[in-house]
Every structure is written in C-alpha cells, then in structure tokens.
Scaffold this active site. Structure first.
Site, PDB file in Angstrom:
ATOM      1  N   HIS A   1       6.521   7.119   8.967  1.00  8.12           N
ATOM      2  CA  HIS A   1       7.541   6.549   8.072  1.00  8.12           C
ATOM      3  C   HIS A   1       8.955   6.867   8.547  1.00  8.12           C
ATOM      4  O   HIS A   1       9.851   7.119   7.736  1.00  8.12           O
ATOM      5  CB  HIS A   1       7.350   7.056   6.639  1.00  8.12           C
ATOM      6  CG  HIS A   1       6.222   6.368   5.930  1.00  8.12           C
ATOM      7  ND1 HIS A   1       5.849   6.706   4.643  1.00  8.12           N
ATOM      8  CD2 HIS A   1       5.377   5.379   6.321  1.00  8.12           C
ATOM      9  CE1 HIS A   1       4.828   5.943   4.279  1.00  8.12           C
ATOM     10  NE2 HIS A   1       4.531   5.133   5.291  1.00  8.12           N
TER      11      HIS A   1
ATOM     12  N   GLU B   1       0.809  -1.218   0.000  1.00  9.40           N
ATOM     13  CA  GLU B   1       0.000   0.000   0.000  1.00  9.40           C
ATOM     14  C   GLU B   1       0.842   1.267   0.000  1.00  9.40           C
ATOM     15  O   GLU B   1       0.498   2.254  -0.653  1.00  9.40           O
ATOM     16  CB  GLU B   1      -0.927  -0.017   1.220  1.00  9.40           C
ATOM     17  CG  GLU B   1      -1.920   1.133   1.276  1.00  9.40           C
ATOM     18  CD  GLU B   1      -1.413   2.349   2.032  1.00  9.40           C
ATOM     19  OE1 GLU B   1      -2.052   3.401   1.941  1.00  9.40           O
ATOM     20  OE2 GLU B   1      -0.375   2.231   2.709  1.00  9.40           O
ATOM     21  N   GLU B   2       1.951   1.266   0.724  1.00 10.36           N
ATOM     22  CA  GLU B   2       2.673   2.501   0.987  1.00 10.36           C
ATOM     23  C   GLU B   2       3.260   3.145  -0.264  1.00 10.36           C
ATOM     24  O   GLU B   2       3.332   4.357  -0.371  1.00 10.36           O
ATOM     25  CB  GLU B   2       3.788   2.252   2.006  1.00 10.36           C
ATOM     26  CG  GLU B   2       3.286   1.890   3.396  1.00 10.36           C
ATOM     27  CD  GLU B   2       2.482   3.020   4.023  1.00 10.36           C
ATOM     28  OE1 GLU B   2       2.630   4.174   3.591  1.00 10.36           O
ATOM     29  OE2 GLU B   2       1.689   2.740   4.928  1.00 10.36           O
TER      30      GLU B   2
ATOM     31  N   GLU C   1      -6.210   3.088   8.183  1.00  9.42           N
ATOM     32  CA  GLU C   1      -5.118   3.789   7.521  1.00  9.42           C
ATOM     33  C   GLU C   1      -4.210   4.423   8.559  1.00  9.42           C
ATOM     34  O   GLU C   1      -4.578   4.595   9.717  1.00  9.42           O
ATOM     35  CB  GLU C   1      -5.702   4.870   6.594  1.00  9.42           C
ATOM     36  CG  GLU C   1      -4.708   5.581   5.713  1.00  9.42           C
ATOM     37  CD  GLU C   1      -4.017   4.653   4.747  1.00  9.42           C
ATOM     38  OE1 GLU C   1      -2.782   4.763   4.627  1.00  9.42           O
ATOM     39  OE2 GLU C   1      -4.691   3.806   4.133  1.00  9.42           O
TER      40      GLU C   1
END
EC number: 3.4.-.-
Length: 995
Positions: free
Chosen positions: A275, A176-177, A202
């Site tokens: 992240h 997904e990222e 999410e």
C-alpha cells in the site's frame, strides 16, 4: 591408524553438526528470499501468456486505484479479446448490502457499533464446465454475454482443451482493500449460492513467494498440494482462527459468512512496500507472478476436476443459509524446501500424539526394567557394592553426573536470548524492521555460545559418559509435557500448528531408545565392582611390595612343582601327575646319609626366590582377569573417554551420529522454515501499531527450537565454532544497538490524512506513527516549517500518535481529478463540496440527504446511537453479518458506485428513557429539562434532537496538485520513509448537522 569419522569425539561432532546446520540453513534462506525462476518461454503452460500477464500487472499498478478513484473505473472498463471460447460475464452494477461491520475484537455489551451501506461493482466471469447444466440456469439480471475480456487464470480455462469438469466463477473483486466490501456484495449476487469452493488471490505484501496463507479444510488443501513450488504452513491458518492475526481477507467473508470452502493464496512480504508507491510491478518480479499463477492454475484445475461428492452434500455443521458443500475434515500441512508438501489429517495427528503420549513412556520404562534386571542400569546410581556382604565397601559409580546440566544451561541460555529480545525492544525496537537477519544471527550466536559454554564447562569439570543420555531424558520429559498441551489443543481447539512438537517428541523418543540400548554394552555393575576391587587389591599389593621388604607373610605360597617322577625311579610310588610336596610336619633334623651335602641341610628341593614370587603374582593377576572376562564378556582393553567413568569404555562411539540424524535434520528444517516465515510476517508490522516485542520473541523462541537438537552433543563441539559465534554476537549486538533501523529498501511507513472543516475552510495535515520518526518526517516538509506541530495520542491505529500542523500552505483541490474539474472552486472555500439536508420525519426520526462532489464515500457520525437505519435503494439489512445491535449504531459508512450521487438515509433514535418514539408525539414523555421558554409565559414541549457529522472521503491522488500536501510528502520525506493513507480517504471533509 585411521580414526572412526563418526566417533563421538570433538572433531567429528564439530564437523558433522556444523555441516548439517549449514547444509540445511543456507538453502532454506535462499528459498525464503527468492522466488522460483520464471519460465523463459512466453506460454509456459498452454493457454497462458506470462508476458501479457506481466503487462497487465504493469498497467494495473501504473496509478493508484482504490475504489474511490477514477483510475479504478478506467481499469474496470479496460480489456482485450484473447479468449478462444465464449464466457459469460456478469457485470454486477446492482448488488448492494447494508450490514454490521464487525471487528477483530468482540464489542463490549451495550456498545454502539458501526454499520455500512455499499454498492458493488464486481465483475464475475462464469466458465461453463463440461458437466454443468446447459442453458441459462441462473437469474439473467445484470448479465452481459460473450464479453471475452479477462486474462491469466480466466484465459487459461476458456481454451477448449482446458475446459474444466465443473464450472468456475472468476470474481474480479472491487472494494476489497477498505473493508472487504466486494466480497460482501457477492452475497447479493444470484451466482453466490452455486459457489461451493473458492481460491482467493490476496496481497498482504508486494512480492516474494505466494504463500498458502490459510485453508478451510484438508480436502481443499489437497488441491494445492501438487503445485510446482508449494509454500506455506498450517500455522498461518490457526493464527487467524485464534485471533492472533486480526487483519481480514475475502476468505473471512466467503468462509465465515457464506460457508464456502477454499484457500487463501497471498503475497505476504515485504510488508514495508504494501500500500505504498512501491507496491507496483517495478518492485515485483516475474518470478513472483509466475509462482502465484502456476499455483492458481493447478489448484483451480484440481478443485474443478473433482466430480465426486467431496464438495457436494449436507453440511456437517447443519448451518442454514449456507451452501451445502459436504463435510470437511481438518488438515495439517507444511512445505519442505519449497518443493515438497506434507498433508495429513488432524485426527490422524491426534491419534499419533495420543500414541506417543501413552506408548513411549511405557516402552522406555520396560527398557529400563530390562537394564535393571541385567544389572546394567547405571543411570541414577551413585554407588554399587562389589559383593552381597553387608560389610563390603560400596564403590562410587558416578551415575548422577550430568543430570542437572541441561535444565540449568537451557534456562540460562534461553533467558539470555529472551533478555536480548527485551534489550532490542528497549534500545532500538525497530532494528528488526530492516535487519532481521542481523537480529537472528545475534540470537543464534548468543544461545549457541552460552549453551555450549555451560555444557562444555560442566563436562570439563566433571566428565560424564551419561551426559548425552541425560540431556535426551530431559528433552523427552519437556517434550512429553508439551505434547500433553498439544494433544488437548488438537482435540478441543482443532489446532494443528503444533505439529513440530509431535515430530520432535517422536524423534527424541527414538534417540533416547537408542541411548538406553547402548547401556547393554556395559559390564554388569556388580561384575565391574568386583573387578575394581580386585584391581585395587592388586594395586595395594604392588604398592606394599615396592615400598617395604618382603616378609614371609607377604610372599604367596609357592606353586607346587609340576615335574613328575618317571616310573621306576625312586619316587615311583607317586603318579606322574602328583606333585612332590614337602610335608611341613617332617622333622627338619632328619638323620644325614651318605647323599647328604657337605654344606647345607636337607631342605626342600624346590627353592623360593624373589623372581619366582614375582612371576607367580603376575600369573595370579592374569588368572583373575581371565575369570572376570569369562564371567561378563567384557575385556580390560577399552579405556573410557578422557576422564569419564571407568565403566564407560565399552559404550559405542558411533551411535551419537544416528541419534543426531533422528533429532537434527527434520527438526532443524521445520524450525528454520517456521521461524523465518513468522519473522517475515511480523517484523515490519510495528509501523502499523502492532507489538514491537512480538517479532523479537518469535525470533528468540525460533532460535531455541532451532538449536535444541544439538543439545545432547554440544559438549563435544570444539571451541572453534563457539568462539567464532561469540565474535559474531559481539559484532551483531553492537550493530543492532546503534544502527539506524530503516533504509530505502525497508522504509518506515507513516500514515497521512488531511482533515478539512467544510464550514470554516480550516485544514490540518496529520501524520500518524511513532512520534520520534513522525517528527523527523514533519521537519523535512517545507509547509511545516515554522508552524506548531501538535503530537498526541488518539490515532485511529492503536499504539501510534498523530502529529498535526496547519495545512494552509497546501490546501487540497478536490475537484481537480474529476472530469472537467479544475479545483479552482476550492480557492473560494470548501463549502460547495458537500451539501447536507437533515430534516425531521417524526418525533425521533429524521431523513439525512448528502450530495458530495467528486467522491463515492461519505460517512455519518452520530453523537448518540441510532436504533434504526434505512438507506434508500438498499436491498435491506443483511443479517448474515449480524443482527442490528440493540445498543444501536453511531457510525454509518455510505458508498456509491457512481460519482456525485445523492445518499438518502432514514434514521431513528431512542429518547432519554430508551424507548423509540413513533411518528405521533403524543406517545412521548419528557423531563423538566425538555421544556424551553418561547415567550414570556408560553412553554412548548420539544422532543430530543439528533446531532452528528458528515465526513466525506477523497482518495484520488493520481492527478498532481489534487492533494498538494501528499505531493509534498512524496517529494521531500527522507528516503527511508514511505507515505500511505491512514484510512479510507487521503482527505476527510467534515460538516456538522442537527435535527
């Protein structure tokens, strides 16, 4: 005498307004910063295990796990048997898709675009519903039965007592990222057509509350509405819809492409940890985990329990190729203090807005007409005549006093606040990154003090009882104009984010209605003018009596004698009620009689003296006052407040409190919650290259809306609060201008990438960000010491610069993370990492074969666009994501699910005239430049070739020493810096090819 605690005086206004703001803002900030406490028991909901979920999160965040990492594979294969009932697990190792990668900005015509080929590794867990068909009703390819290895939401629904009414598919999305690849691969799975609604969990932050980011419609939002601790607003949904938020989530694919209806539930702050190496369980909390888990269970239960046709039936848009899941309706929603949740339809708000637009001005005009008929409409009246005679002198009313104060104060205070935003952007643009509350405090104190100073100063110079009503009139006019735009947006754009202005205008109308009704308590203007003239005449009379001797013309006529003559006396011919009045025509020299006094004359027995004249003048004043009171019902004992208009004494002094309750609490709550949510969402996006001014403008506008309900009453606030806020402004201004903008708790994100030339073995380490801070990062690295650092634009992230230096001191060992790899081969060069074989298959066609060591991702970059693309093993071009562009594709991103597997791509391109050639060269045409000399006189026609570059990505940094440059950065950068990857790979290896 005890004073009214709700009167419109300085002390009550200061107390109640300050207490109200504090009572609302303090809990809103606490709720915004904290999370609901996690339950102390291990299983707060039967079928869940919060302790196990926390351990799973800790395992998940133990290492970096992008799609292109070995730890990702390890996590995918892990699990434990915790379910009470069997579920069906689809281990999808066959779905793949080739598609057009759209961007947030529409590409210009005839611009080559980007395509991708992705092989999915999603895991889908099907939990059978009570009303689902029995048996294996799906395509059984890639199905592994009774693998009971999922937790959290899946574990809850697999218990027999929690079995849903309708089936649930839990998708463990992989990939997904980087570009929502996992959701795109779902489109090839046989279960996808049966999925009508979705709940997407999410993460755009690393903790805090899970916000309802966006929803597709009102009906799915209703499933979330009963959550224990709802949190979110429709503003986020509309911001995505209008393109203000360009980042995407799986929601974008599931709704926009597949047509499913659902919700985005996401962590959205702190963005600085997202992240990075702090995006883990250590920097999260069980409260955050519980907030998302409890909301997910409630929402999924409500969605699966709907056995009607809410989510079944023909689509309202009639789109083909999308699931038939009924006709949705637009909704408007927001939370209140993280506990209540308001949800209503957009069409209902449109009808409400239209009613307010049309009805409220008519009602106010009718009320104004009634006031005018009652002769009590003091607004906009400069003077009034006490009578109907043309020669009567008009008396000043002061009805225009205070009319122009509000717009002037609003413009000045608003300009100062917005000017402070530009000042911060100019001097210390990143201070909001770590000190958003300092910025908000500065703007609140600046606007409050400047607005108060103007309004209080104007009221001190020219006090006006109409100050409050004029401010409310201005608020109504501005709100009405804003509501026109809001109503158009509701109808044409289907936007509900402006709900705050609908509530504000409604409350302003009610407040203004009360303010106009107050005027009915005033005396009639004509009666007041008559009273004022009479009082002036009396004052003139007394002034003349005190400063000049009495003359016969100044002395009022004597009051007749009220004594009656008894019957049978001398003057018995007069009735008892008839006064004895001296006839002025009588002869003063009447003949004396025996009763005539020896001294004096035959004067009237009623004697006039100074005392009797004074008593008679007072009696006349009282008589006139009673006549005035009887004519209008207004007494003389209601003095105006301080030096306000003389007629204003009868105005109620308590109605302001009711008006403040209408204007204040609800508007303050909505404005504070919205401003904090928006500032939290954007205050740390500047490191991504986003606008540095936008967070400050959002804060400034939020502050104006927050303090607007105070505007009609602020002139009665005592100086103590504004002076204190002036000191707060001075302190926060100095801090915001000089403080360092980052800290260990709010780290500045720099973006790392190491570029390796696989042909020359040269490598460069690059950091992307704002040059001032990137240079500070580079200066802290031992490997950069003494080397030339080149900083230039052209970063992949708009608004950032790239600072690069020679990475010879930190060469990557890209096979160290592979099974059995040691990385020693890199000591002899990097050429072995990627092998490319490009060969012609036609005049304008070629086949490109790529084999890369220890990576799943390689990209193709062509110097000119290719008009055709086919990847071996692909299921074909997926037109749901867009047709193949006429201008061609210049970049192709290739992803495998297995390591070290070969990619084979066939491409075609057009010749110089824009025509694609067939496999026969006879159909081609060439220009003079296409001829080259092969011998002395031999010429051969050569077709145009294709040049490009293969770029392979390495993203696995879990084994120390694999990427020494990154290890060095994580060890030596300052504590206020976080290092994250720039794009799909931490290391990019490049090799050129030509056919």
């Amino acid at each position: 005498m005890v004073k009214n605690p709700f009167s419109f005086r300085s002390a009550p206004v200061t107390f109640w307004t300050t207490v109200t703001y504090l009572a609302l803002l303090i809990p809103i900030i606490i709720i915004n910063e904290g999370t609901p406490p996690a339950p102390s028991e291990e299983s707060p909901i039967r079928g869940t295990n919060l302790t196990q979920a926390w351990l799973d999160l800790s395992t998940l965040t133990r290492g970096y796990h992008p799609y292109n990492s070995h730890y990702n594979d390890d996590l995918r294969g892990s699990g434990s048997d915790n379910s009470e009932a069997a579920v069906t697990v689809f281990d999808d190792l066959s779905s793949n898709c080739t598609f057009l990668m759209s961007s947030g900005v529409a590409p210009a015509p005839n611009t080559p675009q980007v395509a991708a080929y992705f092989e999915g590794t999603n895991i889908l867990v099907y939990i059978r519903g009570k009303s689902d068909d029995q048996g294996r009703w799906w395509d059984t390819a890639a199905v592994h039965d009774s693998k009971q290895n999922e937790k959290g939401l899946t574990l809850y629904f697999t218990r027999s007592e929690n079995q849903p009414e309708r089936g649930i598919v839990v998708m463990l999305n992989n990939g997904e990222e980087d570009y929502l690849y996992g959701a795109r691969a779902l489109g090839q799975h046989p279960l996808n057509p049966y999925i009508h609604t979705f709940l997407n969990l999410e993460g755009a932050g690393a903790g805090g509350r899970a916000i309802l980011f966006r929803t597709t419609d009102r009906e799915v939002t209703a499933a979330y509405a009963g959550s224990p601790d709802p949190f979110g607003t429709v503003i986020g949904s509309d911001a995505f819809g209008l393109g203000f938020i360009r980042s995407g989530t799986d929601y974008s694919v599931l709704y926009d492409v597949f047509g499913q209806r659902g919700l985005d539930l996401a962590f959205f702050k702190p963005r600085a940890r997202y992240h990075t190496d702090q995006d883990d369980a250590r920097h999260a909390s069980k409260g955050s985990l519980w907030h998302m888990l409890s909301a997910s269970i409630h929402t999924a239960t409500r969605l699966s329990s709907d056995t009607g046709d809410t989510f079944i039936g023909p689509r309202s848009d009639g789109a083909s190729g999308k699931v038939h899941n009924g006709s949705p309706s637009d909704g408007v929603w927001f939370d209140l203090f993280g506990k209540g949740f308001v949800l209503f339809g957009l069409r209902g708000m449109f009808a409400w807005s239209l009613t307010v637009l049309i009805a409220t001005p008519l009602i106010l005009m009718l009320l104004s007409y009634l006031l005018h008929r009652a002769d009590k409409y003091y607004l906009f009246s400069s003077s009034v005549k006490p009578g109907d005679q043309p020669d009567d002198e008009a008396l000043p009313v002061g009805g225009w006093k205070g009319f122009f104060r509000f717009p002037f104060a609003l413009v000045v205070a608003g300009s100062l606040t917005i000017g402070a935003a530009f000042l911060m952007r100019k001097v210390n643009p990143f201070i909001i990154y770590s000190s958003r509350y300092s910025v908000l405090a500065m703007m609140v104190s600046l606007f409050y003090f400047s607005f108060w100073a103007i309004m209080r100063g104007a009221n001190f110079a020219r006090p006006s009882a109409l100050h409050r009503v004029y401010v409310q009139i201005w608020l109504f006019i501005l709100g009405w104009a804003m509501l026109v735009a809001v109503t158009v947006a509701e109808d044409r754009l289907r936007i509900g984010a402006e709900y705050m202005f609908v509530f504000l205008e409604s409350s302003v109308f009610l407040s203004l209605f009360i303010a106009l009704c107050e005027l009915f308590a005033l005396p009639k203007k004509n009666a007041w003018a008559q009273k004022m003239r009479d009082e002036q005449e009396e004052r003139d009379f007394h002034r003349g009596r005190l400063h000049s001797p009495l003359s016969s013309s100044q002395i009022p006529p004597p009051v007749p004698n009220q004594e009656s003559t008894p019957p049978g006396t001398r003057h018995s011919n007069h009735t008892a009620s008839t006064p004895t009045i001296r006839n002025e025509d009588e002869d003063d020299d009447a003949a004396p009689t025996e009763r005539t006094p020896l001294v004096g004359g035959n004067a009237d027995p009623t004697r006039t003296t100074f005392a009797t004249t004074y008593r008679r003048s007072i009696s006349a004043l009282v008589t006139r006052a009673r006549r005035y009171s009887d004519s209008d019902g207004a007494g003389l004992h209601h003095d105006p407040f301080e030096r306000e208009q003389a007629w204003s004494g009868r105005l109620p002094s308590w109605t302001w409190f009711l008006q403040f309750l209408l204007l204040g609490p609800f508007t303050i709550t909505l404005a504070a919650q919205t401003a904090l949510m928006l500032v939290d969402a954007v205050h740390q996006t500047g490191a991504d290259g986003s606008s540095l001014l936008m967070p400050y403008l959002i804060a400034a506008l939020g502050v104006v809306l927050l303090l607007l309900p105070l505007a009609p009453f602020v002139h009665r606030v005592s100086h103590h609060v504004p002076v204190f806020l002036a000191a707060v402004f001075a302190a926060t201004l100095v801090y915001n201008l000089v403080a360092f903008p980052f800290s260990a708790a709010a780290r500045y994100k720099v973006y790392f990438v190491q570029a390796v030339d696989l042909e020359t073995d040269a490598n460069r380490v690059c950091y992307h960000g704002v040059e001032e801070y990137v240079r500070a990062v580079v200066d802290s690295l031992p490997s950069a010491s003494g080397r030339d650092v080149d900083c230039a634009g052209g970063s992949k992230k708009a608004g950032l610069v790239s600072c690069c230096f020679d990475g010879v001191a930190t060469p990557p060992r890209l096979t160290a993370g592979a099974s059995g790899g040691s990385g020693k081969h890199e000591e002899e060069g990097y050429g072995h990492l990627v092998a490319v074989n490009a060969s012609r298959t036609g005049e304008h066609a070629a086949r490109i074969e790529i084999v890369a060591n220890n990576t799943k991702a390689c990209f193709l970059e062509f110097e000119k666009p290719v008009s055709g693309l086919s990847v071996h093993g692909s299921s074909g071009w997926d037109e749901r994501f867009g047709q193949y562009p006429d201008a061609g594709v210049k970049n192709v991103r290739l992803w495998h699910r297995r390591w070290d597997e070969k990619w084979v791509a066939d491409v075609q391109w057009k010749d110089a005239e824009g025509e694609a050639a067939s496999s026969s060269s006879s159909s081609s045409s060439f220009s003079d430049g296409d001829w080259e000399v092969l011998g002395d006189e031999d010429l051969r026609k050569r077709a145009e070739g294709l040049k490009g570059t293969v770029v392979c990505m390495w993203s696995d940094a879990n084994v120390p020493g694999t990427i020494p440059a990154l290890d060095e950065a994580l060890r030596f950068v300052p504590a206020w810096v976080a290092v994250t990857k720039l794009s799909e790979g931490l290391v990019e290896g490049r090799r050129r090819f030509e056919v």
